[in-house]
Design a protein around this motif. Structure first.
Motif, PDB file in Angstrom:
ATOM      1  N   LEU A  34       9.762   0.788  12.877  1.00 55.83           N
ATOM      2  CA  LEU A  34       9.136   0.777  14.193  1.00 55.83           C
ATOM      3  C   LEU A  34       8.185   1.958  14.345  1.00 55.83           C
ATOM      4  O   LEU A  34       8.443   3.051  13.830  1.00 55.83           O
ATOM      5  CB  LEU A  34      10.189   0.865  15.300  1.00 55.83           C
ATOM      6  N   VAL A  35       7.087   1.725  15.062  1.00 56.91           N
ATOM      7  CA  VAL A  35       6.171   2.787  15.464  1.00 56.91           C
ATOM      8  C   VAL A  35       5.868   2.595  16.944  1.00 56.91           C
ATOM      9  O   VAL A  35       6.121   1.527  17.507  1.00 56.91           O
ATOM     10  CB  VAL A  35       4.858   2.782  14.655  1.00 56.91           C
ATOM     11  N   ASP A  36       5.321   3.626  17.570  1.00 55.19           N
ATOM     12  CA  ASP A  36       5.091   3.572  19.011  1.00 55.19           C
ATOM     13  C   ASP A  36       3.698   3.093  19.407  1.00 55.19           C
ATOM     14  O   ASP A  36       3.466   2.745  20.564  1.00 55.19           O
ATOM     15  CB  ASP A  36       5.327   4.954  19.636  1.00 55.19           C
ATOM     16  N   SER A  37       2.753   3.087  18.453  1.00 56.97           N
ATOM     17  CA  SER A  37       1.375   2.771  18.838  1.00 56.97           C
ATOM     18  C   SER A  37       0.549   2.298  17.644  1.00 56.97           C
ATOM     19  O   SER A  37       0.947   2.464  16.483  1.00 56.97           O
ATOM     20  CB  SER A  37       0.704   4.011  19.433  1.00 56.97           C
ATOM     21  N   ASP A  38      -0.622   1.744  17.952  1.00 56.91           N
ATOM     22  CA  ASP A  38      -1.531   1.320  16.894  1.00 56.91           C
ATOM     23  C   ASP A  38      -2.071   2.518  16.125  1.00 56.91           C
ATOM     24  O   ASP A  38      -2.308   2.446  14.920  1.00 56.91           O
ATOM     25  CB  ASP A  38      -2.671   0.467  17.463  1.00 56.91           C
ATOM     26  N   VAL A  39      -2.235   3.640  16.814  1.00 60.28           N
ATOM     27  CA  VAL A  39      -2.714   4.856  16.150  1.00 60.28           C
ATOM     28  C   VAL A  39      -1.715   5.304  15.086  1.00 60.28           C
ATOM     29  O   VAL A  39      -2.093   5.654  13.964  1.00 60.28           O
ATOM     30  CB  VAL A  39      -2.940   5.984  17.176  1.00 60.28           C
ATOM     31  N   ARG A  40      -0.432   5.308  15.432  1.00 58.92           N
ATOM     32  CA  ARG A  40       0.608   5.707  14.478  1.00 58.92           C
ATOM     33  C   ARG A  40       0.643   4.737  13.296  1.00 58.92           C
ATOM     34  O   ARG A  40       0.763   5.151  12.144  1.00 58.92           O
ATOM     35  CB  ARG A  40       1.966   5.725  15.172  1.00 58.92           C
ATOM     36  N   LEU A  41       0.543   3.453  13.597  1.00 61.98           N
ATOM     37  CA  LEU A  41       0.607   2.450  12.539  1.00 61.98           C
ATOM     38  C   LEU A  41      -0.493   2.671  11.507  1.00 61.98           C
ATOM     39  O   LEU A  41      -0.256   2.577  10.292  1.00 61.98           O
ATOM     40  CB  LEU A  41       0.497   1.046  13.154  1.00 61.98           C
ATOM     41  N   GLN A  42      -1.694   3.002  11.975  1.00 63.50           N
ATOM     42  CA  GLN A  42      -2.829   3.140  11.069  1.00 63.50           C
ATOM     43  C   GLN A  42      -2.749   4.377  10.178  1.00 63.50           C
ATOM     44  O   GLN A  42      -3.534   4.510   9.239  1.00 63.50           O
ATOM     45  CB  GLN A  42      -4.126   3.164  11.883  1.00 63.50           C
ATOM     46  N   ARG A  43      -1.788   5.251  10.438  1.00 60.89           N
ATOM     47  CA  ARG A  43      -1.592   6.401   9.549  1.00 60.89           C
ATOM     48  C   ARG A  43      -0.878   5.980   8.258  1.00 60.89           C
ATOM     49  O   ARG A  43      -0.892   6.716   7.270  1.00 60.89           O
ATOM     50  CB  ARG A  43      -0.765   7.475  10.260  1.00 60.89           C
ATOM     51  N   TYR A  44      -0.273   4.794   8.287  1.00 61.91           N
ATOM     52  CA  TYR A  44       0.527   4.346   7.139  1.00 61.91           C
ATOM     53  C   TYR A  44      -0.019   3.080   6.490  1.00 61.91           C
ATOM     54  O   TYR A  44       0.423   2.715   5.407  1.00 61.91           O
ATOM     55  CB  TYR A  44       1.981   4.128   7.577  1.00 61.91           C
ATOM     56  N   LYS A  76      -0.417  -2.453   0.880  1.00 61.98           N
ATOM     57  CA  LYS A  76      -0.871  -1.090   0.632  1.00 61.98           C
ATOM     58  C   LYS A  76      -0.422  -0.105   1.703  1.00 61.98           C
ATOM     59  O   LYS A  76      -1.222   0.611   2.299  1.00 61.98           O
ATOM     60  CB  LYS A  76      -2.397  -1.068   0.496  1.00 61.98           C
ATOM     61  N   VAL A  77       0.874  -0.065   1.939  1.00 57.28           N
ATOM     62  CA  VAL A  77       1.451   0.880   2.891  1.00 57.28           C
ATOM     63  C   VAL A  77       1.729   2.195   2.169  1.00 57.28           C
ATOM     64  O   VAL A  77       2.189   2.206   1.018  1.00 57.28           O
ATOM     65  CB  VAL A  77       2.764   0.322   3.494  1.00 57.28           C
ATOM     66  N   THR A  78       1.429   3.296   2.810  1.00 57.28           N
ATOM     67  CA  THR A  78       1.629   4.606   2.195  1.00 57.28           C
ATOM     68  C   THR A  78       2.441   5.517   3.112  1.00 57.28           C
ATOM     69  O   THR A  78       2.562   5.269   4.316  1.00 57.28           O
ATOM     70  CB  THR A  78       0.281   5.296   1.910  1.00 57.28           C
ATOM     71  N   GLY A  79       3.011   6.578   2.544  1.00 57.17           N
ATOM     72  CA  GLY A  79       3.645   7.611   3.340  1.00 57.17           C
ATOM     73  C   GLY A  79       5.078   7.367   3.744  1.00 57.17           C
ATOM     74  O   GLY A  79       5.695   8.216   4.389  1.00 57.17           O
ATOM     75  N   LEU A  80       5.636   6.219   3.375  1.00 59.85           N
ATOM     76  CA  LEU A  80       7.023   5.912   3.707  1.00 59.85           C
ATOM     77  C   LEU A  80       7.913   6.156   2.489  1.00 59.85           C
ATOM     78  O   LEU A  80       7.430   6.274   1.368  1.00 59.85           O
ATOM     79  CB  LEU A  80       7.148   4.455   4.170  1.00 59.85           C
ATOM     80  N   ALA A  81       9.217   6.216   2.736  1.00 60.30           N
ATOM     81  CA  ALA A  81      10.168   6.387   1.634  1.00 60.30           C
ATOM     82  C   ALA A  81      10.022   5.228   0.646  1.00 60.30           C
ATOM     83  O   ALA A  81       9.794   4.080   1.067  1.00 60.30           O
ATOM     84  CB  ALA A  81      11.591   6.443   2.175  1.00 60.30           C
ATOM     85  N   PRO A  82      10.142   5.477  -0.642  1.00 60.20           N
ATOM     86  CA  PRO A  82       9.975   4.415  -1.651  1.00 60.20           C
ATOM     87  C   PRO A  82      10.822   3.174  -1.402  1.00 60.20           C
ATOM     88  O   PRO A  82      10.367   2.047  -1.620  1.00 60.20           O
ATOM     89  CB  PRO A  82      10.381   5.117  -2.952  1.00 60.20           C
ATOM     90  N   SER A  83      12.059   3.357  -0.913  1.00 62.55           N
ATOM     91  CA  SER A  83      12.952   2.214  -0.709  1.00 62.55           C
ATOM     92  C   SER A  83      12.554   1.354   0.487  1.00 62.55           C
ATOM     93  O   SER A  83      13.056   0.240   0.648  1.00 62.55           O
ATOM     94  CB  SER A  83      14.394   2.701  -0.522  1.00 62.55           C
ATOM     95  N   VAL A  84      11.671   1.864   1.332  1.00 58.02           N
ATOM     96  CA  VAL A  84      11.192   1.088   2.480  1.00 58.02           C
ATOM     97  C   VAL A  84      10.085   0.133   2.043  1.00 58.02           C
ATOM     98  O   VAL A  84       9.887  -0.923   2.636  1.00 58.02           O
ATOM     99  CB  VAL A  84      10.672   2.028   3.602  1.00 58.02           C
ATOM    100  N   ILE A  85       9.380   0.523   1.003  1.00 55.84           N
ATOM    101  CA  ILE A  85       8.227  -0.247   0.529  1.00 55.84           C
ATOM    102  C   ILE A  85       8.653  -1.212  -0.576  1.00 55.84           C
ATOM    103  O   ILE A  85       9.374  -0.838  -1.501  1.00 55.84           O
ATOM    104  CB  ILE A  85       7.135   0.700   0.013  1.00 55.84           C
TER     105      ILE A  85
END
Length: 205
Positions: free
Chosen positions: A74-84, A109-118
């Protein structure tokens, strides 16, 4: 403000105070690498810092689930989502806005999350939550938060807090007090898989 006649805070303010207090406690636990049980825009979720691999593995262990299956965040906003997410097709925003129920989007092509999430193909599911508690929690935490249903893998998904097993409640590091009394039945989100060109596949309606 406390009422001079009763010595109590008005109901609306008590609810707001509890929300903020519980958000603070949940964040402290997640920052320490812990796992929480919390209300979301769908069913109650098991959550943690989605960028902390060790915490994510705790979630898999609690659910007794294979770590080859990616988790929703979960994220709170579109701005936060676009960071990943590197590329978000314009049609994605329209679908999120117009969806009649919470919509999880699996992005490439999601980046910045824990490997097991991707997932192995580099994709991951993210959802912009509009529910009061989880939105405030994500906003204050300033990072994506894992949100997976509060059940052992393969067992029915609890639709209210009362339906969550004691095994799950005892396994997490903190159980949020906010919204436990709600009897409203909730269901999991819709899920679509979206590519950078705006082509999508419905995974779950």
């Amino acid at each position: 403000m406390v009422s001079p006649s009763t010595g109590e805070m008005p109901i609306g303010q008590r609810g707001s105070y509890m929300l903020q207090d519980e958000v603070k406690k949940a964040i402290e636990v997640m920052r320490a690498g812990g796992v929480i049980l919390y209300p979301t825009d769908t069913v109650w979720g098991i959550g943690c810092d989605a960028t902390n691999e060790e915490a994510v593995r705790k979630v898999f262990a609690i659910k007794k689930r294979e770590d080859s299956k990616a988790l929703i965040c979960l994220v709170d906003s579109d701005v936060r989502l676009q960071r990943y997410v590197r590329n978000v097709a314009d049609v994605t925003w329209d679908m999120i806005e117009l969806s009649e129920k919470p919509l999880t989007v699996i992005f490439d092509k999601v980046t910045g999350l824990a490997p097991s999430v991707i997932a192995e193909d580099g994709s991951a599911g993210l959802r912009i939550t509009k529910e009061e508690f989880s939105k405030e929690l994500c906003f204050r935490f300033q990072k994506p938060i894992v949100s997976t249903s509060a059940n052992i893998s393969g067992e029915p998904t609890p639709q209210t807090f009362e339906e969550i097993s004691e095994e799950i409640k005892n396994a997490v590091d903190y159980v949020v007090k906010y919204s436990r009394q709600s009897r409203e039945k909730h269901k999991p989100s819709s899920i679509i898989k979206m590519d950078a060109n705006g082509q999508f596949t419905i995974i779950r309606e």
